[in-house]
Write a protein that holds these residues in place. Structure first.
Motif, PDB file in Angstrom:
ATOM      1  N   LEU A 185       0.799  -1.213   0.000  1.00 14.39           N
ATOM      2  CA  LEU A 185       0.000   0.000   0.000  1.00 14.39           C
ATOM      3  C   LEU A 185       0.834   1.267   0.000  1.00 14.39           C
ATOM      4  CD1 LEU A 185      -2.667   1.560   0.289  1.00 14.39           C
ATOM      5  CD2 LEU A 185      -2.526   1.162   2.765  1.00 14.39           C
ATOM      6  N   HIS A 186       1.834   1.322   0.839  1.00 13.04           N
ATOM      7  CA  HIS A 186       2.584   2.568   0.999  1.00 13.04           C
ATOM      8  C   HIS A 186       3.432   2.923  -0.219  1.00 13.04           C
ATOM      9  CE1 HIS A 186       2.266   2.051   5.664  1.00 13.04           C
ATOM     10  NE2 HIS A 186       1.115   2.281   5.072  1.00 13.04           N
ATOM     11  N   ASN A 187       3.632   1.965  -1.116  1.00 11.29           N
ATOM     12  CA  ASN A 187       4.354   2.237  -2.354  1.00 11.29           C
ATOM     13  C   ASN A 187       3.448   2.181  -3.576  1.00 11.29           C
ATOM     14  OD1 ASN A 187       7.108   2.645  -1.395  1.00 11.29           O
ATOM     15  ND2 ASN A 187       7.046   0.483  -0.805  1.00 11.29           N
ATOM     16  N   ASP A 188       2.144   2.152  -3.337  1.00 14.50           N
ATOM     17  CA  ASP A 188       1.193   2.156  -4.435  1.00 14.50           C
ATOM     18  C   ASP A 188       0.781   3.605  -4.701  1.00 14.50           C
ATOM     19  OD1 ASP A 188      -1.479   2.142  -5.759  1.00 14.50           O
ATOM     20  OD2 ASP A 188      -1.254  -0.030  -5.610  1.00 14.50           O
ATOM     21  N   PRO A 189       1.091   4.156  -5.865  1.00 15.25           N
ATOM     22  CA  PRO A 189       0.847   5.579  -6.122  1.00 15.25           C
ATOM     23  C   PRO A 189      -0.630   5.971  -6.102  1.00 15.25           C
ATOM     24  CG  PRO A 189       1.475   4.448  -8.146  1.00 15.25           C
ATOM     25  CD  PRO A 189       1.702   3.484  -7.031  1.00 15.25           C
ATOM     26  N   THR A 190      -1.497   4.997  -6.348  1.00 18.61           N
ATOM     27  CA  THR A 190      -2.927   5.301  -6.373  1.00 18.61           C
ATOM     28  C   THR A 190      -3.585   5.068  -5.021  1.00 18.61           C
ATOM     29  OG1 THR A 190      -3.063   4.736  -8.724  1.00 18.61           O
ATOM     30  CG2 THR A 190      -5.126   4.761  -7.474  1.00 18.61           C
ATOM     31  N   LEU A 191      -3.464   3.858  -4.476  1.00 18.54           N
ATOM     32  CA  LEU A 191      -4.159   3.528  -3.240  1.00 18.54           C
ATOM     33  C   LEU A 191      -3.553   4.183  -2.008  1.00 18.54           C
ATOM     34  CD1 LEU A 191      -5.070  -0.243  -3.744  1.00 18.54           C
ATOM     35  CD2 LEU A 191      -6.497   1.779  -4.060  1.00 18.54           C
ATOM     36  N   SER A 192      -2.311   4.612  -2.098  1.00 13.99           N
ATOM     37  CA  SER A 192      -1.681   5.274  -0.951  1.00 13.99           C
ATOM     38  C   SER A 192      -2.125   6.724  -0.811  1.00 13.99           C
ATOM     39  CB  SER A 192      -0.155   5.227  -1.082  1.00 13.99           C
ATOM     40  OG  SER A 192       0.276   5.983  -2.203  1.00 13.99           O
ATOM     41  N   ARG A 193      -2.759   7.264  -1.844  1.00 16.35           N
ATOM     42  CA  ARG A 193      -3.175   8.658  -1.827  1.00 16.35           C
ATOM     43  C   ARG A 193      -4.252   8.870  -0.771  1.00 16.35           C
ATOM     44  NH1 ARG A 193      -4.931   9.129  -6.891  1.00 16.35           N
ATOM     45  NH2 ARG A 193      -2.781   9.192  -7.662  1.00 16.35           N
ATOM     46  N   GLY A 194      -3.966   9.725   0.196  1.00 21.87           N
ATOM     47  CA  GLY A 194      -4.918  10.014   1.252  1.00 21.87           C
ATOM     48  C   GLY A 194      -5.010   8.942   2.318  1.00 21.87           C
ATOM     49  N   ASN A 195      -4.092   7.961   2.315  1.00 19.45           N
ATOM     50  CA  ASN A 195      -4.142   6.890   3.299  1.00 19.45           C
ATOM     51  C   ASN A 195      -3.921   7.423   4.715  1.00 19.45           C
ATOM     52  OD1 ASN A 195      -4.084   4.006   4.150  1.00 19.45           O
ATOM     53  ND2 ASN A 195      -1.941   4.467   4.653  1.00 19.45           N
ATOM     54  N   VAL A 196      -4.794   7.016   5.629  1.00 17.84           N
ATOM     55  CA  VAL A 196      -4.651   7.343   7.049  1.00 17.84           C
ATOM     56  C   VAL A 196      -4.238   6.077   7.769  1.00 17.84           C
ATOM     57  CG1 VAL A 196      -5.845   8.117   9.126  1.00 17.84           C
ATOM     58  CG2 VAL A 196      -6.397   9.153   6.915  1.00 17.84           C
ATOM     59  N   MET A 197      -3.143   6.131   8.508  1.00 16.83           N
ATOM     60  CA  MET A 197      -2.617   4.933   9.159  1.00 16.83           C
ATOM     61  C   MET A 197      -3.185   4.746  10.561  1.00 16.83           C
ATOM     62  SD  MET A 197       1.338   4.336   8.035  1.00 16.83           S
ATOM     63  CE  MET A 197       2.049   5.882   8.579  1.00 16.83           C
ATOM     64  N   THR A 198      -3.379   3.488  10.929  1.00 17.81           N
ATOM     65  CA  THR A 198      -3.711   3.138  12.297  1.00 17.81           C
ATOM     66  C   THR A 198      -2.417   3.056  13.098  1.00 17.81           C
ATOM     67  OG1 THR A 198      -3.479   0.747  12.005  1.00 17.81           O
ATOM     68  CG2 THR A 198      -5.597   1.721  11.403  1.00 17.81           C
ATOM     69  N   GLU A 199      -2.556   2.926  14.425  1.00 16.30           N
ATOM     70  CA  GLU A 199      -1.367   2.784  15.260  1.00 16.30           C
ATOM     71  C   GLU A 199      -0.572   1.549  14.867  1.00 16.30           C
ATOM     72  OE1 GLU A 199      -4.471   3.134  16.365  1.00 16.30           O
ATOM     73  OE2 GLU A 199      -4.602   4.589  18.002  1.00 16.30           O
ATOM     74  N   TYR A 200      -1.284   0.434  14.623  1.00 17.05           N
ATOM     75  CA  TYR A 200      -0.590  -0.806  14.288  1.00 17.05           C
ATOM     76  C   TYR A 200       0.006  -0.758  12.888  1.00 17.05           C
ATOM     77  CZ  TYR A 200      -2.348  -2.944  18.538  1.00 17.05           C
ATOM     78  OH  TYR A 200      -2.604  -3.237  19.847  1.00 17.05           O
ATOM     79  N   GLU A 201      -0.651  -0.060  11.988  1.00 17.61           N
ATOM     80  CA  GLU A 201      -0.097   0.099  10.652  1.00 17.61           C
ATOM     81  C   GLU A 201       1.237   0.837  10.711  1.00 17.61           C
ATOM     82  OE1 GLU A 201      -1.349   1.965   6.275  1.00 17.61           O
ATOM     83  OE2 GLU A 201      -2.793   1.909   7.927  1.00 17.61           O
ATOM     84  N   GLU A 202       1.289   1.883  11.519  1.00 18.63           N
ATOM     85  CA  GLU A 202       2.543   2.612  11.699  1.00 18.63           C
ATOM     86  C   GLU A 202       3.617   1.704  12.289  1.00 18.63           C
ATOM     87  OE1 GLU A 202       1.805   6.005  14.129  1.00 18.63           O
ATOM     88  OE2 GLU A 202       1.091   7.234  12.473  1.00 18.63           O
ATOM     89  N   LYS A 203       3.214   0.923  13.298  1.00 17.77           N
ATOM     90  CA  LYS A 203       4.164   0.057  13.987  1.00 17.77           C
ATOM     91  C   LYS A 203       4.752  -0.995  13.058  1.00 17.77           C
ATOM     92  CE  LYS A 203       4.404  -3.406  17.690  1.00 17.77           C
ATOM     93  NZ  LYS A 203       3.655  -4.073  18.796  1.00 17.77           N
ATOM     94  N   PHE A 204       3.894  -1.726  12.352  1.00 19.57           N
ATOM     95  CA  PHE A 204       4.380  -2.853  11.566  1.00 19.57           C
ATOM     96  C   PHE A 204       5.000  -2.429  10.244  1.00 19.57           C
ATOM     97  CE2 PHE A 204       1.297  -5.025  14.398  1.00 19.57           C
ATOM     98  CZ  PHE A 204       2.208  -5.867  15.016  1.00 19.57           C
ATOM     99  N   SER A 205       4.509  -1.350   9.662  1.00 17.68           N
ATOM    100  CA  SER A 205       5.178  -0.853   8.456  1.00 17.68           C
ATOM    101  C   SER A 205       6.550  -0.319   8.816  1.00 17.68           C
ATOM    102  CB  SER A 205       4.344   0.230   7.782  1.00 17.68           C
ATOM    103  OG  SER A 205       4.201   1.365   8.613  1.00 17.68           O
ATOM    104  N   GLY A 206       6.681   0.246  10.034  1.00 19.72           N
ATOM    105  CA  GLY A 206       7.983   0.706  10.495  1.00 19.72           C
ATOM    106  C   GLY A 206       8.965  -0.427  10.712  1.00 19.72           C
ATOM    107  N   GLN A 207       8.442  -1.631  10.918  1.00 20.77           N
ATOM    108  CA  GLN A 207       9.287  -2.813  11.082  1.00 20.77           C
ATOM    109  C   GLN A 207       9.573  -3.489   9.740  1.00 20.77           C
ATOM    110  OE1 GLN A 207       7.175  -5.292  13.874  1.00 20.77           O
ATOM    111  NE2 GLN A 207       7.553  -3.927  15.604  1.00 20.77           N
ATOM    112  N   GLY A 208       9.110  -2.883   8.668  1.00 23.51           N
ATOM    113  CA  GLY A 208       9.389  -3.424   7.338  1.00 23.51           C
ATOM    114  C   GLY A 208       8.324  -4.315   6.757  1.00 23.51           C
ATOM    115  N   HIS A 209       7.163  -4.445   7.433  1.00 25.86           N
ATOM    116  CA  HIS A 209       6.092  -5.279   6.897  1.00 25.86           C
ATOM    117  C   HIS A 209       5.310  -4.501   5.843  1.00 25.86           C
ATOM    118  CE1 HIS A 209       6.599  -8.310  10.026  1.00 25.86           C
ATOM    119  NE2 HIS A 209       6.593  -7.339  10.927  1.00 25.86           N
TER     120      HIS A 209
END
Length: 219
Positions: A185-209
């Motif tokens: 998602l975070h590298n998708d130019p279309t679906l990432s537009r306007g994406n609001v992250m949850t606490e867990y999304e921030e946590k796990f994407s920060g870990q490389g997931h």
């Protein structure tokens, strides 16, 4: 692991004016619980500590939001954020329910909800894909199908690849239309537009997931 027993949590929820109690009695009349009943209703299943839904409610005043959280101690954290953070002081388009999402059909009439937002991350799934799949299947095939209108939309995000692949299968089996999907998602130019992250999304994407997301519409 999520907190489940915080002293005073149940009393706080009972006293809070935006927490809907005896939610089944509002089935078919949810629009009337909001200041602007003409607006569409979006709900989030498993809202956690509220960062995602509160941000959406603040940024989209023309949409009415309902946050559903199973554990009173977790919903308490969201309410504390809502009550104490100045940035939400003018937000009036949100309500909260403490309930299990498998009971959606008993709480919402068919067509009463316009969109369902669902976030399943590893802490929710407890790293047990089978358990998470069973829960998702129960909510998706039963609750979502029986609560959304025929053009209702579901947005689903997770960092669990196995659960995401399973959810894609369930979309097809349920006869829904897959509008969009991404495995990053975070590298998708279309679906990432306007994406609001949850606490867990921030946590796990920060870990490389990588975060997976799908958008599906009921036919």
């Amino acid at each position: 692991m999520r907190l489940r027993n915080v002293p005073g949590a149940d009393a706080y929820l009972t006293a809070h004016p935006l927490v809907i109690k005896n939610e089944t009695r509002y089935r078919g009349t949810w629009k009337e619980t909001f200041q602007n009943p003409e607006n569409p209703i979006h709900i989030e299943i498993g809202m956690g500590k509220g960062q995602f839904l509160l941000t959406l409610a603040k940024e989209n005043p023309s949409i009415n939001y309902i946050g559903i959280e199973r554990y009173s101690s977790v919903l308490l954290r969201a309410l504390e954020r809502f009550d104490n953070d100045e940035e939400y002081k003018d937000v009036n388009n949100i309500r909260f329910i403490c309930m299990d999402a498998t009971n959606l059909p008993e709480v919402f009439a068919v067509g009463e909800i316009d969109k369902i937002l669902s976030e399943f991350f590893r802490s929710v799934a407890e790293s047990t894909s089978c358990k998470a799949q069973t829960y998702f299947q129960a909510v998706f095939l039963s609750g979502m199908t029986r609560s959304l209108p025929f053009d209702g939309v579901v947005e689903f995000k997770t960092d669990n690849r196995e659960l995401f692949d399973f959810s894609l299968e369930q979309v097809e089996l349920a006869g829904w239309v897959l509008l969009a999907k991404t495995y990053d998602l975070h590298n998708d130019p279309t679906l990432s537009r306007g994406n609001v992250m949850t606490e867990y999304e921030e946590k796990f994407s920060g870990q490389g997931h990588p975060i997976h997301k799908l958008i599906a519409m009921r036919q």
